[in-house]
Design a protein around this motif. Structure first.
Motif, short mmCIF file in Angstrom:
data_model
loop_
_atom_site.label_atom_id
_atom_site.label_comp_id
_atom_site.label_asym_id
_atom_site.label_seq_id
_atom_site.Cartn_x
_atom_site.Cartn_y
_atom_site.Cartn_z
N ASN A 16 0.82 -1.21 -0.22
CA ASN A 16 -0.09 -0.04 -0.05
C ASN A 16 0.87 1.28 -0.07
O ASN A 16 1.47 1.43 0.93
CB ASN A 16 -0.75 -0.08 1.35
CG ASN A 16 -1.99 -1.25 1.29
OD1 ASN A 16 -2.45 -1.32 0.22
ND2 ASN A 16 -2.01 -1.86 2.28
N ILE A 17 1.01 2.06 -1.30
CA ILE A 17 1.88 3.02 -1.37
C ILE A 17 1.30 4.19 -0.47
O ILE A 17 -0.01 4.50 -0.52
CB ILE A 17 1.91 3.46 -2.66
CG1 ILE A 17 2.76 2.30 -3.43
CG2 ILE A 17 2.58 4.71 -2.82
CD1 ILE A 17 2.80 2.59 -4.89
N LYS A 18 2.17 4.95 0.37
CA LYS A 18 1.67 5.62 1.24
C LYS A 18 1.06 6.96 0.93
O LYS A 18 1.27 7.47 -0.34
CB LYS A 18 2.96 6.45 1.95
CG LYS A 18 2.52 7.26 3.21
CD LYS A 18 4.09 7.82 3.95
CE LYS A 18 3.79 8.60 5.03
NZ LYS A 18 5.21 9.31 5.49
N GLU A 19 -0.11 7.46 1.34
CA GLU A 19 -1.06 8.61 0.95
C GLU A 19 -0.01 9.88 1.01
O GLU A 19 0.90 10.11 1.83
CB GLU A 19 -2.18 9.00 1.89
CG GLU A 19 -3.17 7.82 1.92
CD GLU A 19 -4.12 7.95 0.59
OE1 GLU A 19 -3.83 9.11 -0.34
OE2 GLU A 19 -4.73 7.25 0.03
N GLY A 20 -0.03 10.66 0.09
CA GLY A 20 0.79 11.94 -0.28
C GLY A 20 2.05 11.48 -1.11
O GLY A 20 2.55 12.57 -1.74
N THR A 21 2.26 10.48 -1.58
CA THR A 21 3.23 10.10 -2.40
C THR A 21 2.77 10.76 -3.75
O THR A 21 1.54 10.56 -4.28
CB THR A 21 3.27 8.66 -2.69
OG1 THR A 21 3.95 7.98 -1.40
CG2 THR A 21 4.65 8.28 -3.70
N SER B 275 -2.86 10.65 -4.78
CA SER B 275 -1.89 11.56 -4.75
C SER B 275 -0.79 11.37 -5.80
O SER B 275 -0.12 12.38 -5.98
CB SER B 275 -1.28 11.73 -3.28
OG SER B 275 -0.70 10.50 -3.00
N PRO C 260 -2.06 5.30 -4.21
CA PRO C 260 -3.09 6.49 -3.72
C PRO C 260 -3.49 7.82 -4.69
O PRO C 260 -2.60 7.82 -5.75
CB PRO C 260 -2.63 6.94 -2.60
CG PRO C 260 -1.06 6.87 -2.92
CD PRO C 260 -1.01 5.61 -3.75
#
Length: 248
Positions: free
Chosen positions: A8-13, A35, A33
């Motif tokens: 799960n790629i971090k939100e804000g990336t 972003s 995400p």
């Protein structure tokens, strides 16, 4: 970074870098995400157990070879803000069955979908102006009987864009106003039949906006897809939600 099964790629990336998840042999699921705006070159190249990908509407470009050699990839949803698909982006995704190029896309790189040999449906959006050499070559599945292209101006391409696809046995559906132009231009005029889009087919947005799998998809930790939860840890995806479920 560990060779995880689910990422799960971090939100804000904002960007997924070149080779970010290159050759992650155990990866079966990834959540991108909203972003993220760019997927870099060869970002997921060689992730040969990755089963499905949803590219969110925030993404504007898909890099060269981004998902090439994802052998198990059967489903990909391309967000409706993507403007360019790079060279070899989905080449050798031999189990990919459906490709919908949304209206936002203007260019498709060379060999972008080369050797997608199980392709059953292909839809090209209305803004595509250029398609690189060999982009759909060797997509020769007998299940691919119809190709839909919504561009009113015939996209520029090479004679080999559909090489090995037996397009002389397939039907091309295009806007009625442009039939004459498609019949006059190679390689489009090599289709066995060229017909106008019907009224029910004229709005591609009906099938490209926010398409997500709504039925839960279940995988075991070793990457095998199942119809029901198994004993131990299961990976369950519904839409963009991915979670682990443990069964005693």
């Amino acid at each position: 970074m560990p060779n995880n099964t689910v990422i799960n790629i971090k939100e804000g990336t904002v960007s997924i870098g070149d080779y970010a998840f290159y050759d992650r042999g155990r990866l079966t699921s990834v959540t991108i995400p909203e972003s993220v705006t760019n997927i870099g070159d060869y970002a997921f190249d060689g992730c040969d157990r990755l089963r499905f990908v949803t590219i969110p509407n925030s993404v504007t470009s898909i890099g060269n070879g981004a998902f090439s050699y994802c052998d198990e990839l059967t489903s990909v949803t391309i967000g409706n803000s993507v403007t360019s698909i790079g060279e070899y982006a989905f080449s050798n995704c031999i189990r990919l069955t459906s490709i919908i190029i949304p209206n936002s896309v203007t260019s498709i790189g060379e060999w972008a979908f080369y050797k997608c040999r199980n392709l059953e449906s292909l839809t090209i959006g209305n803004s595509v102006t250029s398609i690189g050499e060999g982009a759909f070559s060797d997509c020769y599945s007998s299940e691919l009987t119809d190709v839909y292209c919504y561009a009113t101006e015939v996209p520029e391409t090479s004679a080999f864009v559909f090489y090995g696809c037996h397009i002389d046995r397939k039907t091309l559906h295009v806007p009625e106003s442009a039939i004459g132009e498609y019949k006059a231009r190679e390689p489009w005029n090599q289709f066995g039949n060229i017909v106008p889009l019907t009224e029910s087919e004229t709005d591609i947005e009906q099938i490209t906006t926010d398409v997500e799998p709504l039925t839960p998809i279940i995988f075991t930790l070793d990457g095998k897809q199942t119809d029901t939860l198994q004993k131990g840890i299961n990976i369950v995806r519904k839409g963009k939600d991915v979670k682990k479920v443990f069964v005693k």
